[in-house]
Write an enzyme that holds these catalytic residues in place. Structure first.
Site, short mmCIF file in Angstrom:
data_model
loop_
_atom_site.label_atom_id
_atom_site.label_comp_id
_atom_site.label_asym_id
_atom_site.label_seq_id
_atom_site.Cartn_x
_atom_site.Cartn_y
_atom_site.Cartn_z
N GLU A 28 0.88 -1.17 0.00
CA GLU A 28 0.00 0.00 0.00
C GLU A 28 0.91 1.22 0.00
OE1 GLU A 28 -2.60 0.10 3.38
OE2 GLU A 28 -3.94 -1.40 2.53
N ARG A 58 15.64 19.65 -9.26
CA ARG A 58 14.39 20.39 -9.45
C ARG A 58 14.02 21.01 -8.10
NH1 ARG A 58 11.68 18.92 -14.34
NH2 ARG A 58 12.58 17.07 -15.29
N HIS A 61 10.99 24.59 -4.77
CA HIS A 61 9.73 25.16 -5.22
C HIS A 61 8.70 25.26 -4.11
CE1 HIS A 61 10.86 23.20 -9.32
NE2 HIS A 61 11.43 24.39 -9.20
N LYS A 70 2.90 17.96 -0.24
CA LYS A 70 3.27 16.96 -1.24
C LYS A 70 3.64 15.64 -0.56
CE LYS A 70 5.02 20.49 -4.39
NZ LYS A 70 6.20 21.06 -5.05
N TYR A 130 4.22 12.30 -7.13
CA TYR A 130 3.76 12.94 -5.91
C TYR A 130 2.31 13.39 -6.00
CZ TYR A 130 5.29 17.22 -8.40
OH TYR A 130 5.50 18.22 -9.32
N ASP A 169 14.78 27.77 -12.31
CA ASP A 169 15.39 27.46 -11.03
C ASP A 169 16.72 28.18 -10.84
OD1 ASP A 169 13.19 25.88 -10.61
OD2 ASP A 169 14.27 23.98 -10.60
#
Length: 185
Positions: A28, A58, A61, A70, A130, A169
């Site tokens: 799960e 990345r 943010h 997230k 995500y 970025d």
């Protein structure tokens, strides 16, 4: 599932129970009631999936008006995942925590609203998935530089070489210049 609060206790590392045999495995990756018990009462409205190659970074943010929590995981490869506390009145403001997420360890990281998020790919390539608690809002996106000296994140850079980042970025702000969360639940 096992839930472990990190040094910033609102950020939680989740290790699922994996059941495997000669056919493969089952696990799960999310259960609402357990998530609420250990991470808070949040609902998810959007799922994202990205693929990146070795040395890509990345982030960092975040969104201010519609902050996103997230729940992140890696389904292929490995990343160094980072959450930075941007809640101005928090005792851990400006601090960061990290976790190595990989297809092997199958761990997930909960990064709540009020945090900046980034990841650096340490494998040849990585697929990163995500769940988000709010919708992506392009007019409300912010970025803090990955190499901000105030944060001093200890990135596991390959051969000490700077990571490959997007143009957006690369123009990220220093923490001292970035807008932060004044009030967040």
């Amino acid at each position: 599932m096992h839930f472990k609060k990190l040094a910033i206790p609102e950020v939680v590392l989740i290790t699922p129970k994996v059941f495997g045999d000669e056919r493969g495995f089952f696990m799960e990756t999310f259960r609402q009631n357990e998530f609420e018990q250990h991470c808070g009462n949040y609902s998810f409205v959007q799922d994202n999936h990205s693929k990146s190659t070795h040395g890509i970074l990345r982030g960092l943010h975040y969104q201010l008006e519609k902050p996103q929590g997230k729940l992140v995981r890696v389904t292929r490869g490995e990343v160094f995942d980072v959450a930075v506390d941007l809640r101005e009145n928090s005792p851990t403001f400006g601090q960061w925590v990290s976790a190595m997420l990989s297809e092997e360890n199958k761990q997930l990281l909960w990064v709540p609203p009020g945090f900046a998020h980034a990841f650096y790919v340490t494998s040849d390539e990585a697929e990163f998935q995500y769940k988000c608690t709010d919708y992506y809002n392009p007019g409300d996106e912010y970025c803090i530089r990955w190499d901000d000296p105030t944060l001093a994140i200890d990135w596991p850079l390959v051969e000490g070489k700077p990571p490959q980042v997007s143009e957006k970025d690369a123009k990220g702000l220093a923490l001292r210049e970035a807008p932060v969360f004044v009030k967040i639940r």
